[in-house]
Design a protein around this motif. Structure first.
Motif: not given
Length: 185
Positions: A3, A6, A20, A24-27, A148-149
């Motif tokens: 990841n 990303k 956002e 989407p979903g990313c810190q 993770k995200q």
């Protein structure tokens, strides 16, 4: 699949809602001089201290202090006071005040380097030294978040091309490059 692909770079000037929606979903983590701890430590202005000045026996408080201190203008040469600034303020030396930039010194007493060469021989080694020697714990945290995200690094500059002289280089892009090349290789 890893990841770390990303990791995105975005402008700190964008609204949070826009970021956002785009990621989407990313810190979203600010890595500028206006960031919160510990992320502010990634700012080139942050005074880590004892950063080796490339091609010199001296050290500086910050990467930006090195970059600004070695900058040579039409009306003034190297400013060694920049090397010791620890307030994150008053570091920048501008064309408005000193005239046209002629280049950067290759060390305190070295020859004049053109802009792109100076990025490669001064800015990159100094910033990478900080990543290697001062920010390993924080880099591990960023790696965990990215895996993770997904991760968005906010910077005032979004130029990711070291060879593009039209805009200042994004230090967030150097963080991304470091993470992609060093931690997960």
């Amino acid at each position: 699949m890893n990841n770390l692909t990303k990791i995105h770079i975005a402008s700190k000037r964008k609204k949070l809602q826009t970021l956002e929606r785009e990621f989407p979903g990313c810190q979203i983590i600010d890595v500028t001089s206006k960031a919160e701890m510990p992320w502010v430590k990634f700012s080139p202005f942050y005074p880590h201290g004892d950063i080796p000045i490339p091609f010199s026996t001296r050290t500086a408080a910050s990467v930006e202090g090195i970059w600004q201190g070695l900058k040579v203008f039409k009306t003034t040469d190297v400013d060694m006071k920049c090397f010791s600034i620890t307030t994150m303020k008053g570091i920048k030396r501008t064309v408005r005040r000193f005239g046209k930039v002629l280049g950067h010194r290759r060390g305190v007493d070295g020859e004049l380097l053109p802009y792109i060469e100076a990025r490669k021989e001064i800015y990159l080694p100094a910033y990478n030294w900080v990543l290697e020697n001062k920010l390993q714990r924080e880099l591990i945290q960023l790696t965990e978040i990215a895996n993770k995200q997904g991760l968005v690094l906010l910077d005032y500059e979004t130029n990711t091309d070291i060879n593009n002289p039209s805009k200042p280089l994004s230090h967030a892009s150097l963080i991304r490059q470091y993470l992609e090349c060093n931690i997960c290789s």
